[in-house]
Design a protein around this motif. Structure first.
Motif, PDB file in Angstrom:
ATOM      1  N   GLN A  15       0.806  -1.225   0.000  1.00  0.00           N
ATOM      2  CA  GLN A  15       0.000   0.000   0.000  1.00  0.00           C
ATOM      3  C   GLN A  15       0.839   1.274   0.000  1.00  0.00           C
ATOM      4  OE1 GLN A  15      -3.281  -0.200   2.869  1.00  0.00           O
ATOM      5  NE2 GLN A  15      -3.215  -2.412   2.659  1.00  0.00           N
ATOM      6  N   ASN A  16       2.002   1.239   0.620  1.00  0.00           N
ATOM      7  CA  ASN A  16       2.859   2.423   0.639  1.00  0.00           C
ATOM      8  C   ASN A  16       4.267   2.001   1.085  1.00  0.00           C
ATOM      9  OD1 ASN A  16       4.114   4.931   1.041  1.00  0.00           O
ATOM     10  ND2 ASN A  16       2.143   5.887   1.469  1.00  0.00           N
ATOM     11  N   ASP A  55     -12.042   1.091  -2.028  1.00  0.00           N
ATOM     12  CA  ASP A  55     -11.899   1.890  -0.803  1.00  0.00           C
ATOM     13  C   ASP A  55     -12.484   3.278  -0.983  1.00  0.00           C
ATOM     14  OD1 ASP A  55     -10.683  -0.008   0.735  1.00  0.00           O
ATOM     15  OD2 ASP A  55      -8.703   0.451  -0.055  1.00  0.00           O
ATOM     16  N   ARG A  62     -12.194   9.638   2.017  1.00  0.00           N
ATOM     17  CA  ARG A  62     -12.741  10.943   2.407  1.00  0.00           C
ATOM     18  C   ARG A  62     -11.734  12.010   2.088  1.00  0.00           C
ATOM     19  NH1 ARG A  62     -15.362  10.689   8.296  1.00  0.00           N
ATOM     20  NH2 ARG A  62     -15.321  12.930   7.938  1.00  0.00           N
ATOM     21  N   ASP A  88      -0.848  12.112   3.865  1.00  0.00           N
ATOM     22  CA  ASP A  88      -1.536  10.905   4.326  1.00  0.00           C
ATOM     23  C   ASP A  88      -0.793   9.643   3.931  1.00  0.00           C
ATOM     24  OD1 ASP A  88      -3.563  12.258   5.553  1.00  0.00           O
ATOM     25  OD2 ASP A  88      -4.730  12.420   3.715  1.00  0.00           O
ATOM     26  N   MET A  89       0.408   9.489   4.399  1.00  0.00           N
ATOM     27  CA  MET A  89       1.141   8.263   4.076  1.00  0.00           C
ATOM     28  C   MET A  89       0.758   7.135   5.034  1.00  0.00           C
ATOM     29  SD  MET A  89       4.854   9.608   2.809  1.00  0.00           S
ATOM     30  CE  MET A  89       5.617   8.015   2.611  1.00  0.00           C
ATOM     31  N   ILE A  90      -0.541   6.957   5.205  1.00  0.00           N
ATOM     32  CA  ILE A  90      -1.028   5.837   6.004  1.00  0.00           C
ATOM     33  C   ILE A  90      -1.229   4.649   5.064  1.00  0.00           C
ATOM     34  CG2 ILE A  90      -2.102   7.205   7.818  1.00  0.00           C
ATOM     35  CD1 ILE A  90      -4.735   6.890   6.239  1.00  0.00           C
ATOM     36  N   PHE A  91      -1.629   3.508   5.607  1.00  0.00           N
ATOM     37  CA  PHE A  91      -1.907   2.339   4.770  1.00  0.00           C
ATOM     38  C   PHE A  91      -3.427   2.304   4.576  1.00  0.00           C
ATOM     39  CE2 PHE A  91       1.864   1.319   7.392  1.00  0.00           C
ATOM     40  CZ  PHE A  91       2.793   1.500   6.374  1.00  0.00           C
ATOM     41  N   PRO A  92      -3.919   2.786   3.422  1.00  0.00           N
ATOM     42  CA  PRO A  92      -5.336   3.134   3.292  1.00  0.00           C
ATOM     43  C   PRO A  92      -6.314   1.965   3.409  1.00  0.00           C
ATOM     44  CG  PRO A  92      -4.211   3.288   1.162  1.00  0.00           C
ATOM     45  CD  PRO A  92      -3.159   3.080   2.195  1.00  0.00           C
ATOM     46  N   SER A  93      -5.907   0.755   2.987  1.00  0.00           N
ATOM     47  CA  SER A  93      -6.856  -0.367   3.006  1.00  0.00           C
ATOM     48  C   SER A  93      -6.800  -1.169   4.305  1.00  0.00           C
ATOM     49  CB  SER A  93      -6.583  -1.308   1.830  1.00  0.00           C
ATOM     50  OG  SER A  93      -6.666  -0.603   0.636  1.00  0.00           O
ATOM     51  N   MET A  94      -5.934  -0.757   5.221  1.00  0.00           N
ATOM     52  CA  MET A  94      -5.833  -1.476   6.497  1.00  0.00           C
ATOM     53  C   MET A  94      -6.652  -0.752   7.560  1.00  0.00           C
ATOM     54  SD  MET A  94      -1.767  -2.268   6.259  1.00  0.00           S
ATOM     55  CE  MET A  94      -1.531  -3.298   7.657  1.00  0.00           C
ATOM     56  N   ASP A 111      -4.544  -2.077  12.550  1.00  0.00           N
ATOM     57  CA  ASP A 111      -3.447  -2.674  11.788  1.00  0.00           C
ATOM     58  C   ASP A 111      -2.410  -1.620  11.406  1.00  0.00           C
ATOM     59  OD1 ASP A 111      -4.248  -5.255  11.972  1.00  0.00           O
ATOM     60  OD2 ASP A 111      -5.126  -5.399   9.971  1.00  0.00           O
ATOM     61  N   ILE A 142     -11.611   1.149   8.382  1.00  0.00           N
ATOM     62  CA  ILE A 142     -10.592   1.199   7.321  1.00  0.00           C
ATOM     63  C   ILE A 142     -10.031   2.625   7.252  1.00  0.00           C
ATOM     64  CG2 ILE A 142     -10.215   0.976   4.823  1.00  0.00           C
ATOM     65  CD1 ILE A 142     -10.623  -1.704   6.201  1.00  0.00           C
ATOM     66  N   SER A 188      -8.727   4.604   5.084  1.00  0.00           N
ATOM     67  CA  SER A 188      -9.050   5.578   4.024  1.00  0.00           C
ATOM     68  C   SER A 188     -10.384   6.273   4.276  1.00  0.00           C
ATOM     69  CB  SER A 188      -9.078   4.887   2.661  1.00  0.00           C
ATOM     70  OG  SER A 188     -10.103   3.923   2.641  1.00  0.00           O
ATOM     71  N   THR A 189     -11.202   5.735   5.189  1.00  0.00           N
ATOM     72  CA  THR A 189     -12.502   6.361   5.440  1.00  0.00           C
ATOM     73  C   THR A 189     -12.443   7.365   6.594  1.00  0.00           C
ATOM     74  OG1 THR A 189     -13.197   4.630   6.965  1.00  0.00           O
ATOM     75  CG2 THR A 189     -13.722   4.288   4.645  1.00  0.00           C
ATOM     76  N   LEU A 190     -11.256   7.568   7.169  1.00  0.00           N
ATOM     77  CA  LEU A 190     -11.116   8.558   8.248  1.00  0.00           C
ATOM     78  C   LEU A 190     -11.117   9.978   7.655  1.00  0.00           C
ATOM     79  CD1 LEU A 190      -8.182   6.951  10.291  1.00  0.00           C
ATOM     80  CD2 LEU A 190     -10.622   6.818  10.813  1.00  0.00           C
ATOM     81  N   SER A 191     -11.435  10.951   8.480  1.00  0.00           N
ATOM     82  CA  SER A 191     -11.344  12.350   8.038  1.00  0.00           C
ATOM     83  C   SER A 191      -9.867  12.753   7.981  1.00  0.00           C
ATOM     84  CB  SER A 191     -12.080  13.244   9.026  1.00  0.00           C
ATOM     85  OG  SER A 191     -11.367  13.292  10.238  1.00  0.00           O
ATOM     86  N   ARG A 225      -6.814  11.067  10.013  1.00  0.00           N
ATOM     87  CA  ARG A 225      -5.693  10.409   9.317  1.00  0.00           C
ATOM     88  C   ARG A 225      -4.361  10.942   9.845  1.00  0.00           C
ATOM     89  NH1 ARG A 225      -8.920  10.220   4.199  1.00  0.00           N
ATOM     90  NH2 ARG A 225      -8.096  12.236   3.588  1.00  0.00           N
TER      91      ARG A 225
END
Lengths: 293, 239
Positions: free
Chosen positions: A175-176, A289, A292, B90-96, B100, B136, B138-141, B145
């Motif tokens: 993912q990154n 996915d 937002r 936003d270098m998070i892991f979006p699908s996790m 996680d 998940i 990617s659904t955070l504001s 994030r």
């Protein structure tokens, strides 16, 4: 249920299990790490031939041949990382370059097998005999083993990816990659591990497939095609979904072969894939996915 | 240069594909203090953090932590030394899931052994993440994030935090929440190197501020100087 329908169902389940087993190695590297290993089919074939050589040339027992071939398959997977993937890892267009490079690996592996063993189909000496009857239908033990091992490996790999430290690192890299590096993940080591596991599982799959069919240098083509279809149709990275799709495809294929004829099986299957992807472009079990902003 | 410096950077030159972005930077950050780099976009602030964390190769100079040169280490080895980079955006892991994402932050073996304790600490500091733990990412504001990125960085149990543009793209009320979290981290004794485009935000947080222009430090002062010094304003506006 009539005997004919029961036979179709059992054939379909066996086919589905074969496809699931054949798709495992590809699911891990492509679905989890975005590495589309085009040598996957050749690795199935190499694994099966390695077991053949260990059993015939060295004369070792079935289980030693199995374990030996699986270990060597894992080494080939790790070697693909060391010799090829590592050099491409930090280059632009990594995913595309890996596809092209592994097509080359597939040619090398297939032609090596052809050179050593020749093009004639051979019988896999590593085999499991016996079976049992349901009504008048004989069910070979190797088909049951194929299904059980396929289901077990798929679920075990899914649990590994979801619940372990290394499994989370694999998902994070896909993912990154830069963010994973910053979290202390050794990206190269994870790639080597995943390709090694994929190589080992591909060898195990190749051996099981060759028990049901025969050994031939191109024996990996059909499982590779079906593996691609399964991964795309189920949604990349969803191993449980891949298992369900593999079984469904096997049953569909057996049913079409029985009702319309063998030559219609592949066209109908591809039609289902097209309709399936129009219906859900991310795959049946894939998730788009929501982001937002 | 500060005598009780935890991190000493000397004559640092670094960049991308042969072009040098940082042109001989020398600075230090004392243990438990906050050092902020401010300045306009594209002048090398992020590259400073990427050089320290090992994402960008160092062309020359040294980055020393407790006598050890970090510039020759891999990113994972830098994390093991307790230096954790919380990247821009936003270098998070979006699908996790949120959980996680946080657990990947605890990837170093030492940190993984203490993951339950770290999760508790992160949820104490950022209770919103606890509410969203199964969601998940990617659904955070946007603000959530950013909190996740900070929480994930804290999971490595680092003592040196490199935080890149924590306010980027957020609403003023959310920026204030993020900065109050950073003030708590400072109060907990963590050492922070902060990159921020808007100087006014670091006034009451930073012990020392460097203004970066074209890969060089062109002004140095403390947080209060940023608000009061006409010298700073002239340098910032290119005067």
């Amino acid at each position: 249920m009539s005997d004919a329908l029961l036979q179709v169902l059992i054939s379909g389940l066996t086919l589905g299990a074969m496809y699931a087993v054949g798709a495992i190695g590809l699911s891990i590297t492509w679905g989890s790490l975005n590495v589309l290993n085009m040598a996957h089919g050749a690795m199935l074939s190499v694994g099966a031939y390695l077991a053949f050589s260990l059993a015939t040339t060295l004369g070792v027992s079935t289980w030693v041949a199995l374990l030996g071939a699986i270990t060597l398959g894992g080494c080939i997977g790790a070697l693909i990382y060391v010799l090829i993937v590592r050099a491409l890892l930090n280059q632009p267009a990594f995913e595309v370059n890996v596809v092209i490079a592994t097509i080359g690996v597939a040619f090398i592996l297939e032609n090596t097998v052809l050179q050593i063993y020749g093009g004639y189909p051979l019988k896999q000496p590593v085999d499991i005999d016996g079976g049992f009857k349901i009504g008048s239908i004989f069910i070979p033990l190797r088909s049951v083993l194929l299904m059980a091992v396929g289901i077990f490996i798929m679920l075990a790999v899914a649990a590994f990816l979801e619940r372990t430290r290394t499994g989370r690192a694999v998902r994070a890299i896909s993912q990154n990659k830069d963010a994973a590096l910053l979290m202390g993940v050794r990206v190269g080591r994870v790639f080597a591990l995943v390709l090694g596991i994929s190589g080992a599982l591909s060898a195990a799959s190749g051996i099981m497939l060759s028990m049901i069919t025969t050994l031939s240098p191109g024996m990996g083509y059909d499982p590779m095609l079906k593996a691609l279809i399964i991964c795309v149709l189920s949604g990349l990275g969803n191993l449980r979904g891949a298992l369900i799709v593999a079984i469904a495809i096997g049953i569909l294929e057996a049913f079409v072969q029985f009702t319309l004829g063998v030559r219609f099986a592949l066209p109908v299957l591809l039609l289902v894939v097209i309709v399936g992807l129009i219906w859900k472009p991310t795959g049946i079990f894939g998730r788009r996915d929501a982001v937002r902003l | 240069m500060t005598s009780n410096a935890g991190l000493l950077v000397r004559d640092l030159e670094a960049g991308y594909d042969g072009s040098i972005v940082l042109k001989g930077l020398t600075f230090s950050v004392a243990v438990g203090s906050v050092l902020a780099f401010v300045g306009p976009n594209g002048h090398g602030k992020t590259t400073i953090l990427r050089s320290i964390s090992g994402l960008v190769g160092v062309a020359s100079g040294s980055i020393r932590l407790a006598g050890e040169d970090l510039s020759v280490l891999r990113p994972d080895q830098v994390v093991e030394r307790g230096v954790v980079h919380i990247p821009q955006g936003d270098m998070i892991f979006p699908s996790m899931t949120v959980s996680d994402n946080l657990l990947v932050g605890a990837h170093p073996k030492r940190a993984y052994r203490s993951r339950a304790e770290s999760l508790g600490e992160v949820f104490d500091l950022l209770p919103r993440l606890q509410e969203r733990r199964g969601q998940i990412a990617s659904t955070l504001s946007g603000g959530e994030r950013r909190m996740l990125a900070i929480g994930r960085g804290l999971m490595a149990r680092g003592t040196f935090l490199l935080i890149d543009e924590p306010s980027l793209g957020l609403a003023p009320i959310v920026i204030e929440q993020i900065y109050s979290i950073l003030r708590r981290l400072k109060a907990d004794g963590r050492t922070i190197i902060l990159v921020e485009e808007t100087p006014s935000r670091v006034v009451d947080l930073a012990d020392q501020v460097h203004l970066i222009d074209d890969g060089r430090i062109v002004w140095t002062g403390n947080g209060l100087d940023v608000a009061t010094s006409s010298d700073f304003l002239a340098s910032y506006l290119g005067g």
